[in-house]
Design a protein around this motif. Structure first.
Motif, PDB file in Angstrom:
ATOM      1  N   ALA A 105       0.833  -1.209   0.000  1.00  0.00           N
ATOM      2  CA  ALA A 105       0.000   0.000   0.000  1.00  0.00           C
ATOM      3  C   ALA A 105       0.870   1.262   0.000  1.00  0.00           C
ATOM      4  O   ALA A 105       0.576   2.235  -0.718  1.00  0.00           O
ATOM      5  CB  ALA A 105      -0.926  -0.006   1.217  1.00  0.00           C
ATOM      6  N   VAL A 106       1.945   1.251   0.778  1.00  0.00           N
ATOM      7  CA  VAL A 106       2.847   2.406   0.829  1.00  0.00           C
ATOM      8  C   VAL A 106       3.539   2.594  -0.520  1.00  0.00           C
ATOM      9  O   VAL A 106       3.703   3.726  -0.995  1.00  0.00           O
ATOM     10  CB  VAL A 106       3.873   2.241   1.981  1.00  0.00           C
ATOM     11  CG1 VAL A 106       5.005   3.247   1.870  1.00  0.00           C
ATOM     12  CG2 VAL A 106       3.170   2.372   3.324  1.00  0.00           C
ATOM     13  N   LEU A 107       3.952   1.506  -1.164  1.00  0.00           N
ATOM     14  CA  LEU A 107       4.565   1.617  -2.494  1.00  0.00           C
ATOM     15  C   LEU A 107       3.597   2.237  -3.494  1.00  0.00           C
ATOM     16  O   LEU A 107       3.982   3.102  -4.290  1.00  0.00           O
ATOM     17  CB  LEU A 107       5.012   0.234  -2.997  1.00  0.00           C
ATOM     18  CG  LEU A 107       6.283  -0.352  -2.418  1.00  0.00           C
ATOM     19  CD1 LEU A 107       6.550  -1.731  -3.028  1.00  0.00           C
ATOM     20  CD2 LEU A 107       7.471   0.558  -2.665  1.00  0.00           C
ATOM     21  N   ASN A 110       3.218   5.930  -2.721  1.00  0.00           N
ATOM     22  CA  ASN A 110       4.436   6.615  -3.136  1.00  0.00           C
ATOM     23  C   ASN A 110       4.420   6.851  -4.646  1.00  0.00           C
ATOM     24  O   ASN A 110       4.763   7.938  -5.126  1.00  0.00           O
ATOM     25  CB  ASN A 110       5.659   5.790  -2.722  1.00  0.00           C
ATOM     26  CG  ASN A 110       6.957   6.519  -2.930  1.00  0.00           C
ATOM     27  OD1 ASN A 110       6.988   7.679  -3.315  1.00  0.00           O
ATOM     28  ND2 ASN A 110       8.051   5.822  -2.681  1.00  0.00           N
ATOM     29  N   LYS A 111       4.012   5.857  -5.387  1.00  0.00           N
ATOM     30  CA  LYS A 111       3.947   5.967  -6.850  1.00  0.00           C
ATOM     31  C   LYS A 111       2.963   7.079  -7.250  1.00  0.00           C
ATOM     32  O   LYS A 111       3.264   7.906  -8.115  1.00  0.00           O
ATOM     33  CB  LYS A 111       3.521   4.619  -7.429  1.00  0.00           C
ATOM     34  CG  LYS A 111       3.533   4.548  -8.929  1.00  0.00           C
ATOM     35  CD  LYS A 111       3.135   3.147  -9.383  1.00  0.00           C
ATOM     36  CE  LYS A 111       3.054   3.046 -10.872  1.00  0.00           C
ATOM     37  NZ  LYS A 111       2.618   1.712 -11.308  1.00  0.00           N
ATOM     38  N   THR A 115       3.786  10.754  -9.094  1.00  0.00           N
ATOM     39  CA  THR A 115       3.092  11.171 -10.318  1.00  0.00           C
ATOM     40  C   THR A 115       2.480  12.562 -10.115  1.00  0.00           C
ATOM     41  O   THR A 115       2.598  13.433 -10.976  1.00  0.00           O
ATOM     42  CB  THR A 115       1.991  10.155 -10.690  1.00  0.00           C
ATOM     43  OG1 THR A 115       2.575   8.878 -10.820  1.00  0.00           O
ATOM     44  CG2 THR A 115       1.288  10.533 -11.978  1.00  0.00           C
ATOM     45  N   LYS A 116       1.865  12.777  -8.977  1.00  0.00           N
ATOM     46  CA  LYS A 116       1.243  14.061  -8.674  1.00  0.00           C
ATOM     47  C   LYS A 116       2.300  15.175  -8.590  1.00  0.00           C
ATOM     48  O   LYS A 116       2.105  16.275  -9.103  1.00  0.00           O
ATOM     49  CB  LYS A 116       0.494  13.943  -7.348  1.00  0.00           C
ATOM     50  CG  LYS A 116      -0.535  14.977  -7.103  1.00  0.00           C
ATOM     51  CD  LYS A 116      -1.306  14.626  -5.837  1.00  0.00           C
ATOM     52  CE  LYS A 116      -2.507  15.515  -5.698  1.00  0.00           C
ATOM     53  NZ  LYS A 116      -3.302  15.178  -4.521  1.00  0.00           N
TER      54      LYS A 116
END
Length: 130
Positions: A105-107, A110-111, A115-116
């Protein structure tokens, strides 16, 4: 294994026990009690599945094409595999599974954040050109 004409250890022990029991009448009762106790223990091992389990592991070792360096380690490994799970081990396995889920979930978060963030940052080429 016994060779031709030579008794096995088990046979030799039985003969020694028999010879000791023939020495005197007083020892006869002692020998019968020891045999009875031995037979009770054998039945206990058989009833609890120990003999069957040991036989299976020893057969597996016998049938192993490449014999391990340590037969004792082989036995320990294979006997340990069939032992019931320790509740503490099961709790740790559950904790590891939960941690893996949190990690995934953290990965993912983070992704998404990367992107944001990339939307608000100018491309790397434009920074160097200024």
């Amino acid at each position: 294994m016994a060779t031709a004409g030579k008794p096995s250890r088990r046979q030799s022990a039985g003969r020694r026990r028999g010879a000791a029991c023939r020495r005197g009448a007083g020892q006869m009762a002692h020998c019968k009690a020891a045999d009875s106790k031995r037979e009770q223990f054998r039945r206990y091992l058989e009833k609890s599945g120990v003999l069957d389990t040991l036989t299976k592991v020893l057969v597996a070792l016998y049938e192993e094409p490449e014999k391990p360096n340590s037969a004792l380690d082989f036995l320990k490994h294979h006997l340990g595999a069939s032992a019931p799970e320790n509740p503490e081990i099961e709790a740790l396995r559950l904790e590891v599974a939960e941690m893996k889920e949190k990690y995934e979930a953290v990965l993912e978060e983070n992704k998404k954040l990367k992107t944001k963030l990339a939307q608000y940052e100018p491309p790397q080429d434009e920074k160097h050109g200024e």
